[in-house]
Design a protein around this motif. Sequence first.
Motif, PDB file in Angstrom:
ATOM      1  N   PRO A  73       0.795  -1.233   0.000  1.00  0.00           N
ATOM      2  CA  PRO A  73       0.000   0.000   0.000  1.00  0.00           C
ATOM      3  C   PRO A  73       0.827   1.283   0.000  1.00  0.00           C
ATOM      4  O   PRO A  73       0.690   2.138   0.881  1.00  0.00           O
ATOM      5  CB  PRO A  73      -0.842  -0.136   1.274  1.00  0.00           C
ATOM      6  CG  PRO A  73      -0.009  -0.957   2.190  1.00  0.00           C
ATOM      7  CD  PRO A  73       0.694  -1.952   1.291  1.00  0.00           C
ATOM      8  N   VAL A  74       1.654   1.443  -1.019  1.00  0.00           N
ATOM      9  CA  VAL A  74       2.308   2.719  -1.274  1.00  0.00           C
ATOM     10  C   VAL A  74       1.241   3.660  -1.828  1.00  0.00           C
ATOM     11  O   VAL A  74       0.171   3.216  -2.264  1.00  0.00           O
ATOM     12  CB  VAL A  74       3.480   2.555  -2.262  1.00  0.00           C
ATOM     13  CG1 VAL A  74       4.559   1.649  -1.676  1.00  0.00           C
ATOM     14  CG2 VAL A  74       2.999   2.001  -3.602  1.00  0.00           C
ATOM     15  N   PRO A  75       1.477   4.973  -1.812  1.00  0.00           N
ATOM     16  CA  PRO A  75       0.421   5.918  -2.221  1.00  0.00           C
ATOM     17  C   PRO A  75      -0.201   5.625  -3.586  1.00  0.00           C
ATOM     18  O   PRO A  75      -1.424   5.703  -3.748  1.00  0.00           O
ATOM     19  CB  PRO A  75       1.152   7.267  -2.207  1.00  0.00           C
ATOM     20  CG  PRO A  75       2.175   7.106  -1.127  1.00  0.00           C
ATOM     21  CD  PRO A  75       2.653   5.690  -1.253  1.00  0.00           C
ATOM     22  N   LYS A  76       0.620   5.277  -4.574  1.00  0.00           N
ATOM     23  CA  LYS A  76       0.079   5.008  -5.912  1.00  0.00           C
ATOM     24  C   LYS A  76      -0.874   3.817  -5.891  1.00  0.00           C
ATOM     25  O   LYS A  76      -1.922   3.823  -6.560  1.00  0.00           O
ATOM     26  CB  LYS A  76       1.225   4.748  -6.891  1.00  0.00           C
ATOM     27  CG  LYS A  76       0.784   4.518  -8.328  1.00  0.00           C
ATOM     28  CD  LYS A  76       1.981   4.277  -9.248  1.00  0.00           C
ATOM     29  CE  LYS A  76       1.521   4.013 -10.678  1.00  0.00           C
ATOM     30  NZ  LYS A  76       2.677   3.737 -11.599  1.00  0.00           N
ATOM     31  N   PHE A  77      -0.521   2.791  -5.124  1.00  0.00           N
ATOM     32  CA  PHE A  77      -1.373   1.603  -5.019  1.00  0.00           C
ATOM     33  C   PHE A  77      -2.672   1.939  -4.294  1.00  0.00           C
ATOM     34  O   PHE A  77      -3.760   1.520  -4.708  1.00  0.00           O
ATOM     35  CB  PHE A  77      -0.634   0.482  -4.285  1.00  0.00           C
ATOM     36  CG  PHE A  77      -1.451  -0.765  -4.082  1.00  0.00           C
ATOM     37  CD1 PHE A  77      -1.537  -1.722  -5.082  1.00  0.00           C
ATOM     38  CD2 PHE A  77      -2.138  -0.982  -2.900  1.00  0.00           C
ATOM     39  CE1 PHE A  77      -2.282  -2.878  -4.907  1.00  0.00           C
ATOM     40  CE2 PHE A  77      -2.884  -2.130  -2.702  1.00  0.00           C
ATOM     41  CZ  PHE A  77      -2.962  -3.085  -3.713  1.00  0.00           C
ATOM     42  N   VAL A  78      -2.573   2.680  -3.217  1.00  0.00           N
ATOM     43  CA  VAL A  78      -3.785   3.078  -2.466  1.00  0.00           C
ATOM     44  C   VAL A  78      -4.726   3.862  -3.365  1.00  0.00           C
ATOM     45  O   VAL A  78      -5.944   3.607  -3.385  1.00  0.00           O
ATOM     46  CB  VAL A  78      -3.395   3.908  -1.224  1.00  0.00           C
ATOM     47  CG1 VAL A  78      -4.646   4.498  -0.564  1.00  0.00           C
ATOM     48  CG2 VAL A  78      -2.629   3.040  -0.221  1.00  0.00           C
ATOM     49  N   ASP A  79      -4.200   4.793  -4.126  1.00  0.00           N
ATOM     50  CA  ASP A  79      -5.033   5.588  -5.042  1.00  0.00           C
ATOM     51  C   ASP A  79      -5.720   4.693  -6.072  1.00  0.00           C
ATOM     52  O   ASP A  79      -6.897   4.896  -6.401  1.00  0.00           O
ATOM     53  CB  ASP A  79      -4.182   6.641  -5.755  1.00  0.00           C
ATOM     54  CG  ASP A  79      -3.697   7.742  -4.827  1.00  0.00           C
ATOM     55  OD1 ASP A  79      -4.258   7.882  -3.722  1.00  0.00           O
ATOM     56  OD2 ASP A  79      -2.750   8.459  -5.215  1.00  0.00           O
ATOM     57  N   LEU A  80      -4.987   3.714  -6.590  1.00  0.00           N
ATOM     58  CA  LEU A  80      -5.555   2.784  -7.570  1.00  0.00           C
ATOM     59  C   LEU A  80      -6.727   2.016  -6.973  1.00  0.00           C
ATOM     60  O   LEU A  80      -7.811   1.933  -7.575  1.00  0.00           O
ATOM     61  CB  LEU A  80      -4.477   1.805  -8.037  1.00  0.00           C
ATOM     62  CG  LEU A  80      -4.963   0.662  -8.933  1.00  0.00           C
ATOM     63  CD1 LEU A  80      -5.298   1.175 -10.322  1.00  0.00           C
ATOM     64  CD2 LEU A  80      -3.919  -0.451  -9.007  1.00  0.00           C
ATOM     65  N   VAL A  81      -6.524   1.457  -5.798  1.00  0.00           N
ATOM     66  CA  VAL A  81      -7.568   0.642  -5.167  1.00  0.00           C
ATOM     67  C   VAL A  81      -8.799   1.481  -4.858  1.00  0.00           C
ATOM     68  O   VAL A  81      -9.941   1.052  -5.095  1.00  0.00           O
ATOM     69  CB  VAL A  81      -7.026  -0.037  -3.892  1.00  0.00           C
ATOM     70  CG1 VAL A  81      -8.150  -0.740  -3.133  1.00  0.00           C
ATOM     71  CG2 VAL A  81      -5.930  -1.044  -4.251  1.00  0.00           C
ATOM     72  N   LEU A  82      -8.596   2.692  -4.370  1.00  0.00           N
ATOM     73  CA  LEU A  82      -9.729   3.555  -4.055  1.00  0.00           C
ATOM     74  C   LEU A  82     -10.492   3.961  -5.312  1.00  0.00           C
ATOM     75  O   LEU A  82     -11.713   4.163  -5.269  1.00  0.00           O
ATOM     76  CB  LEU A  82      -9.245   4.802  -3.308  1.00  0.00           C
ATOM     77  CG  LEU A  82      -8.715   4.563  -1.892  1.00  0.00           C
ATOM     78  CD1 LEU A  82      -8.162   5.850  -1.302  1.00  0.00           C
ATOM     79  CD2 LEU A  82      -9.801   3.983  -0.984  1.00  0.00           C
ATOM     80  N   ALA A  83      -9.796   4.056  -6.435  1.00  0.00           N
ATOM     81  CA  ALA A  83     -10.452   4.412  -7.692  1.00  0.00           C
ATOM     82  C   ALA A  83     -11.217   3.229  -8.279  1.00  0.00           C
ATOM     83  O   ALA A  83     -12.338   3.384  -8.770  1.00  0.00           O
ATOM     84  CB  ALA A  83      -9.422   4.922  -8.692  1.00  0.00           C
TER      85      ALA A  83
END
Length: 237
Positions: A73-83
């Motif tokens: 859960p690095v920031p880019k991954f978190v953003d992807l999952v939330l999207a």
Amino acid sequence: MTKLSVNVNKIATLRNSRGGNTPNLLQVAKDIQSFGGEGITIHPRPDERHIRYQDAYDLKPVVYTEYNIEGNPVPKFVDLVLAVKPTQVTLVPDAEDAITSNAGWDTKKHKSFLQEVISEFKQNGIRTSIFIDPVKDMIEGAAETNADRIELYTEEFASEYTKGNEKAIIPYSDSAQLAIDLGLGVNAGHDLSLDNIKFFRDNISGLLEVSIGHALISESIYLGLENVVNMYLHRLK
């Protein structure tokens, strides 16, 4: 009953090796589900060497079973999952240059971080799972993060089972029971195969889901994808 979620990373690896769109990742995901697969798993990595971040978006309207996205859960991954808002996110503490996942979370050391990330995902209606070794303290720590499930990291079991050591299942069965007692659901994955999946499932109480990619795709080269998916389903049921 234990659900089978098929990890399609290896399909993306093959596609990327030649450029273009062969094999077609979206069509393979559709086919796996039509063959009876009960979920699709992807594990995008920062270098996008197999699953690309765009694949996560493209698969969203295609996956009508369960959609599981794994990753650190690095920031880019978190953003992807939330999207994308998959059915489930599985948090894996792998390094950016890791060939494959090789350890579970230290849920005591990273408790605050995991709590924060998990809270954000759950507020967005995404089921959360933590990739974890079969260790009592780590299971207890996982419960304190408010995760919904754990995913037992099964490489050691698979390695020992190949050598004939059936007692290697004991830490996993004990961990699964502890997790259930603490209110956690139990998933499992890594190096599970047609050779060991039935034994594993028969000895793990309350096993909700297995995520299988490398072995399943490799076996399918010899036996055919539809056949192999149904062979797993038969062993799991």
